[in-house]
Write a protein that holds these residues in place. Sequence first.
Motif, PDB file in Angstrom:
ATOM      1  N   ILE A   1       0.869  -1.054   0.061  1.00  0.00           N
ATOM      2  CA  ILE A   1       0.160  -0.242  -0.030  1.00  0.00           C
ATOM      3  C   ILE A   1       1.194   1.116   0.381  1.00  0.00           C
ATOM      4  N   PRO A   2       1.949   1.507   1.165  1.00  0.00           N
ATOM      5  CA  PRO A   2       2.898   3.036   1.263  1.00  0.00           C
ATOM      6  C   PRO A   2       3.349   2.736  -0.464  1.00  0.00           C
ATOM      7  N   GLU A   3       4.072   1.921  -1.163  1.00  0.00           N
ATOM      8  CA  GLU A   3       4.468   1.748  -2.582  1.00  0.00           C
ATOM      9  C   GLU A   3       3.420   2.482  -3.251  1.00  0.00           C
ATOM     10  N   LEU A   4       2.958   1.597  -3.585  1.00  0.00           N
ATOM     11  CA  LEU A   4       0.823   2.120  -4.493  1.00  0.00           C
ATOM     12  C   LEU A   4       1.313   3.487  -4.068  1.00  0.00           C
ATOM     13  N   ASP A   5       0.958   3.970  -3.443  1.00  0.00           N
ATOM     14  CA  ASP A   5      -0.005   4.883  -2.568  1.00  0.00           C
ATOM     15  C   ASP A   5       1.156   6.598  -3.262  1.00  0.00           C
ATOM     16  N   HIS A   6       2.521   5.971  -3.316  1.00  0.00           N
ATOM     17  CA  HIS A   6       3.866   6.941  -4.023  1.00  0.00           C
ATOM     18  C   HIS A   6       4.015   6.946  -5.421  1.00  0.00           C
ATOM     19  N   PHE A   7       3.290   5.858  -5.968  1.00  0.00           N
ATOM     20  CA  PHE A   7       3.230   5.208  -7.559  1.00  0.00           C
ATOM     21  C   PHE A   7       2.253   6.083  -7.778  1.00  0.00           C
ATOM     22  N   VAL A   8       0.887   6.478  -7.201  1.00  0.00           N
ATOM     23  CA  VAL A   8      -0.258   7.398  -7.855  1.00  0.00           C
ATOM     24  C   VAL A   8      -0.143   8.584  -7.251  1.00  0.00           C
ATOM     25  N   LYS A   9       0.422   8.882  -6.383  1.00  0.00           N
ATOM     26  CA  LYS A   9       0.964  10.487  -6.306  1.00  0.00           C
ATOM     27  C   LYS A   9       2.241  10.353  -7.050  1.00  0.00           C
ATOM     28  N   ASN A  10       3.291  10.210  -7.461  1.00  0.00           N
ATOM     29  CA  ASN A  10       3.962  10.459  -7.710  1.00  0.00           C
ATOM     30  C   ASN A  10       3.323  11.099  -9.929  1.00  0.00           C
ATOM     31  N   GLY A  11       2.705   9.882 -10.324  1.00  0.00           N
ATOM     32  CA  GLY A  11       2.077  10.283 -11.622  1.00  0.00           C
ATOM     33  C   GLY A  11       2.387   9.569 -12.585  1.00  0.00           C
ATOM     34  N   GLU A  12       2.773   7.920 -11.678  1.00  0.00           N
ATOM     35  CA  GLU A  12       3.117   6.726 -12.576  1.00  0.00           C
ATOM     36  C   GLU A  12       1.588   5.852 -13.163  1.00  0.00           C
ATOM     37  N   TRP A  13       0.821   6.324 -12.299  1.00  0.00           N
ATOM     38  CA  TRP A  13      -0.403   5.508 -12.905  1.00  0.00           C
ATOM     39  C   TRP A  13      -1.384   5.258 -14.288  1.00  0.00           C
ATOM     40  N   VAL A  14      -0.149   5.063 -15.206  1.00  0.00           N
ATOM     41  CA  VAL A  14      -0.809   6.117 -16.426  1.00  0.00           C
ATOM     42  C   VAL A  14      -1.688   4.435 -17.466  1.00  0.00           C
ATOM     43  N   GLN A  15      -1.935   3.794 -16.799  1.00  0.00           N
ATOM     44  CA  GLN A  15      -2.827   2.408 -17.727  1.00  0.00           C
ATOM     45  C   GLN A  15      -3.152   1.158 -16.127  1.00  0.00           C
ATOM     46  N   SER A  16      -3.701   0.853 -16.562  1.00  0.00           N
ATOM     47  CA  SER A  16      -3.079  -0.315 -15.610  1.00  0.00           C
ATOM     48  C   SER A  16      -2.311  -1.454 -15.182  1.00  0.00           C
ATOM     49  N   ILE A  17      -2.532  -1.994 -13.261  1.00  0.00           N
ATOM     50  CA  ILE A  17      -0.995  -1.769 -13.210  1.00  0.00           C
ATOM     51  C   ILE A  17      -0.445  -3.071 -13.694  1.00  0.00           C
TER      52      ILE A  17
END
Length: 330
Positions: free
Chosen positions: A118-134
């Motif tokens: 959860i913390p890692e993926l929280d950073h993933f989203v907030k850093n703008g890396e979520w641009v397609q399905s994981i």
Amino acid sequence: MKKKIIAYERVEKPVLKDLQKKYDVQFFKNIDPTTDPEFLKQLDQAEGIIGLDLNVNKDLLEKAPNLKIVSNVSVGHNNLDIEQLSKRNIMATNTPGILTDTVADTIFGLLIATARRIPELDHFVKNGEWVQSIEPEHFGINVHHKVLGIIGMGRIGQAIAQRAHFGFDMDIVYHSRSRKPEVEETYNATYSDLDELLSQSDFVCLMTPLTPETERLIGKREFQLMKESAIFINGSRGKTIVEQDLIDALTNGEITAAGLDVFENEPTETDNPLLKMKNTVTLPHIGSSTHETELKMSELAATNLEKGIHGEKPPNLINPDVWPDKHKGS
């Protein structure tokens, strides 16, 4: 003349204010108690100490000739030299029971956060890396229906087992100084030796107190016994493990991940490799740190303190051998 009290580091404000109405209370925070001149001056006259993580050892006690009681605002008391306190007939107390559910919530939350990243993926989203399905590289691990190994089945261990069994249908394996038949019956838990627990658990949760027997309990050999898919959770004390061996186990892929609320040194060093690892969730020793629980702990610690300085038996006396024989039945 009001009795002199030292309050150290953590006593909640409402409790501190109440004590200050009745006693001569000096509050100290962020000082070195071995050298601070004002602390040492007050220590010479103090009849009671209340607080958190003050290292009460022989050197300190030699500077406290009037001390009657040390009241820890915590359930742990590895900061207290019980032998030296008892030798001087000084009472030591703690605050058990109050923090059980709060710490269990923290540890189980840490377990889930580590498993599902959860913390890692929280950073993933907030850093703008979520641009397609994981992708699968970001997938976590199920918690439900897995094997949870609990090392140390005290009050908090049992509260964790309750959450795991009834909430997540986990199989419980535990290792403790003594068997707990009521735990086995209530949570369908299985008692195991340590090596077997390590080898069969999907999650290993360490919840022992820090004692000479448990210091460095989990090291290289123990991490190598765990499954490569295992997640290690430490909610006990940092020195119950060999921290460098944990770093090596995570680096070498001997275990999958770790969730830590405690460290060998606290606050931990900023260059600690654990802080740079994506497969490690790190917390600043927040097990009992909610407003409600910390207030209740301070209130109980104050009750212990006041009983002790007035010559009454505190409700949570760690070293009952200091209590006079004629009162032991009270």
